[in-house]
Scaffold this motif. Structure first.
Motif, short mmCIF file in Angstrom:
data_model
loop_
_atom_site.label_atom_id
_atom_site.label_comp_id
_atom_site.label_asym_id
_atom_site.label_seq_id
_atom_site.Cartn_x
_atom_site.Cartn_y
_atom_site.Cartn_z
N TYR A 176 0.83 -1.20 0.00
CA TYR A 176 0.00 0.00 0.00
C TYR A 176 0.86 1.26 0.00
O TYR A 176 1.82 1.39 0.77
CB TYR A 176 -0.92 0.01 1.23
CG TYR A 176 -1.78 1.26 1.32
CD1 TYR A 176 -2.98 1.34 0.63
CD2 TYR A 176 -1.37 2.37 2.06
CE1 TYR A 176 -3.78 2.47 0.70
CE2 TYR A 176 -2.15 3.51 2.13
CZ TYR A 176 -3.35 3.56 1.45
OH TYR A 176 -4.13 4.68 1.50
N ASP A 177 0.51 2.19 -0.88
CA ASP A 177 1.20 3.47 -0.96
C ASP A 177 0.19 4.50 -1.46
O ASP A 177 -0.45 4.30 -2.50
CB ASP A 177 2.39 3.39 -1.93
CG ASP A 177 3.16 4.69 -2.02
OD1 ASP A 177 2.72 5.58 -2.80
OD2 ASP A 177 4.17 4.85 -1.32
N GLU A 178 0.04 5.61 -0.74
CA GLU A 178 -0.97 6.60 -1.08
C GLU A 178 -0.80 7.17 -2.48
O GLU A 178 -1.78 7.40 -3.19
CB GLU A 178 -0.95 7.75 -0.06
CG GLU A 178 -1.55 7.38 1.29
CD GLU A 178 -1.66 8.58 2.21
OE1 GLU A 178 -1.46 9.72 1.73
OE2 GLU A 178 -1.95 8.38 3.40
N GLN A 179 0.44 7.42 -2.88
CA GLN A 179 0.69 7.99 -4.21
C GLN A 179 0.33 7.00 -5.31
O GLN A 179 -0.22 7.38 -6.35
CB GLN A 179 2.16 8.42 -4.33
CG GLN A 179 2.56 9.55 -3.40
CD GLN A 179 1.65 10.76 -3.54
OE1 GLN A 179 1.37 11.22 -4.65
NE2 GLN A 179 1.16 11.27 -2.42
N ILE A 180 0.64 5.73 -5.07
CA ILE A 180 0.27 4.69 -6.04
C ILE A 180 -1.25 4.59 -6.14
O ILE A 180 -1.80 4.46 -7.24
CB ILE A 180 0.87 3.33 -5.65
CG1 ILE A 180 2.39 3.38 -5.76
CG2 ILE A 180 0.31 2.21 -6.52
CD1 ILE A 180 3.09 2.10 -5.31
N VAL A 181 -1.93 4.68 -5.00
CA VAL A 181 -3.39 4.61 -4.98
C VAL A 181 -3.99 5.75 -5.80
O VAL A 181 -4.94 5.56 -6.56
CB VAL A 181 -3.93 4.64 -3.53
CG1 VAL A 181 -5.44 4.87 -3.52
CG2 VAL A 181 -3.62 3.32 -2.83
N LYS A 182 -3.44 6.96 -5.66
CA LYS A 182 -3.94 8.11 -6.41
C LYS A 182 -3.80 7.88 -7.91
O LYS A 182 -4.72 8.17 -8.68
CB LYS A 182 -3.17 9.38 -6.00
CG LYS A 182 -3.54 9.90 -4.63
CD LYS A 182 -2.75 11.17 -4.29
CE LYS A 182 -3.12 11.68 -2.91
NZ LYS A 182 -2.32 12.89 -2.55
N LYS A 183 -2.64 7.38 -8.34
CA LYS A 183 -2.41 7.13 -9.77
C LYS A 183 -3.35 6.03 -10.28
O LYS A 183 -3.92 6.14 -11.37
CB LYS A 183 -0.95 6.72 -10.00
CG LYS A 183 0.04 7.85 -9.78
CD LYS A 183 1.47 7.37 -10.02
CE LYS A 183 2.48 8.49 -9.78
NZ LYS A 183 3.88 8.01 -9.96
N LYS A 184 -3.49 4.97 -9.49
CA LYS A 184 -4.35 3.86 -9.91
C LYS A 184 -5.82 4.28 -9.93
O LYS A 184 -6.59 3.80 -10.76
CB LYS A 184 -4.15 2.67 -8.97
CG LYS A 184 -2.83 1.94 -9.20
CD LYS A 184 -2.51 0.99 -8.06
CE LYS A 184 -3.55 -0.07 -7.87
NZ LYS A 184 -3.25 -0.94 -6.70
N THR A 185 -6.22 5.18 -9.03
CA THR A 185 -7.62 5.64 -9.02
C THR A 185 -7.96 6.31 -10.34
O THR A 185 -9.02 6.05 -10.93
CB THR A 185 -7.86 6.63 -7.86
OG1 THR A 185 -7.61 5.96 -6.61
CG2 THR A 185 -9.29 7.14 -7.86
N LYS A 186 -7.08 7.19 -10.82
CA LYS A 186 -7.29 7.85 -12.12
C LYS A 186 -7.31 6.83 -13.25
O LYS A 186 -8.13 6.91 -14.17
CB LYS A 186 -6.18 8.87 -12.37
CG LYS A 186 -6.16 10.04 -11.39
CD LYS A 186 -7.31 11.00 -11.63
CE LYS A 186 -7.09 11.82 -12.88
NZ LYS A 186 -8.17 12.81 -13.08
N LEU A 187 -6.40 5.86 -13.15
CA LEU A 187 -6.31 4.81 -14.18
C LEU A 187 -7.57 3.96 -14.22
O LEU A 187 -8.13 3.69 -15.29
CB LEU A 187 -5.10 3.93 -13.88
CG LEU A 187 -4.79 2.80 -14.87
CD1 LEU A 187 -4.28 3.39 -16.19
CD2 LEU A 187 -3.75 1.86 -14.28
N PHE A 188 -8.07 3.58 -13.04
CA PHE A 188 -9.20 2.66 -12.96
C PHE A 188 -10.53 3.31 -13.31
O PHE A 188 -11.53 2.62 -13.50
CB PHE A 188 -9.28 2.03 -11.57
CG PHE A 188 -8.20 1.01 -11.29
CD1 PHE A 188 -7.34 0.58 -12.30
CD2 PHE A 188 -8.04 0.48 -10.02
CE1 PHE A 188 -6.34 -0.36 -12.06
CE2 PHE A 188 -7.06 -0.47 -9.75
CZ PHE A 188 -6.21 -0.89 -10.78
#
Length: 235
Positions: A176-188
């Motif tokens: 888990y990493d907040e920055q990765i989550v932000k990028k993946k949210t836009k992607l998903f």
């Protein structure tokens, strides 16, 4: 996709769940949520055939207006153009759309094998089972908190699904990493609904399990508070 001509305007109407993405579905869900039909309260229920017929007509007109907004959002055709189209032609077109949007998604998912992952842009993401062994109780709590906030979102639960998937669906060995989550949210947000529906049913099964535990804890806490003797004030 179904190729349509709305007057002189050409457009495409999705007819399969892999032809519409989460971002677009969230838009139409927000339209429906923002335009509910207000049913009469118990004191104002229709009392005769004429009133029942009038209510049915009001409900039908409201649904047509909402469907026009949804169709405009799905196809990009301006509502003013839609209003000028032949009534029978437009009614048939809206029926195609509503039949698709109201199709039995659960039956479609149940017929498929239980999925443990999905692929998007050449990357494989695992649900928090099977090969992804690092999912924690905290991950579920964070995702469940989003679920509770969903009612306040203009797109309801579909407004938070991308972020929930970004939290719970990971590559092998991803932590888990907040920055990765932000990028993946836009992607998903661009995932097709065929993928999203599979996750929605998976998440419902998982969060229902945790909700039972949370409810049990809540009940136990109430019992503990009740069992504590009250302190009597001294005069």
């Amino acid at each position: 996709m179904i190729n349509l001509a709305i007057g002189e305007t050409k457009c495409k109407l999705p007819c399969e769940w892999n032809e519409i993405n989460l971002k677009d579905y969230s838009k139409i869900y927000s339209i429906i949520k923002a335009n509910p039909f207000v049913e009469p309260d118990e004191a104002n229920q229709p009392s005769n055939d004429a009133e029942i017929k009038a209510l049915d007509l009001q409900r039908g007109l409201h649904n047509m207006n909402t469907n026009r907004k949804v169709f405009s959002s799905l196809t990009g055709v301006d509502e003013k153009i839609i209003d000028k189209v032949d009534a029978d032609e437009m009614a048939e077109t809206l029926l195609l759309m509503t039949n698709f949007l109201n199709s039995d998604v659960k039956e479609m998912i149940v017929k498929e094998d239980v999925k443990q992952s999905f692929e998007y842009k050449n990357t494989k993401y695992f649900y928090p089972i099977a090969q992804m062994q690092t999912s924690t109780f905290g991950d579920y709590i964070e995702a469940a908190q989003l679920d509770m906030l969903a009612e306040k979102h203009e797109a309801g639960k579909f407004g938070v699904i991308a972020e929930q998937m970004a939290i719970l669906c990971r590559e092998t060995n991803e932590v888990y990493d907040e920055q990765i989550v932000k990028k993946k949210t836009k992607l998903f947000e661009n995932l097709t609904m065929e993928i999203v529906w599979g996750f929605v049913f998976f998440l419902n099964r998982q969060t229902n399990t945790y909700k039972k535990h949370i409810q049990t804890f809540s009940n136990q806490e109430s019992e503990m508070i009740t069992d504590i003797p009250q302190t009597i004030g001294k005069s």
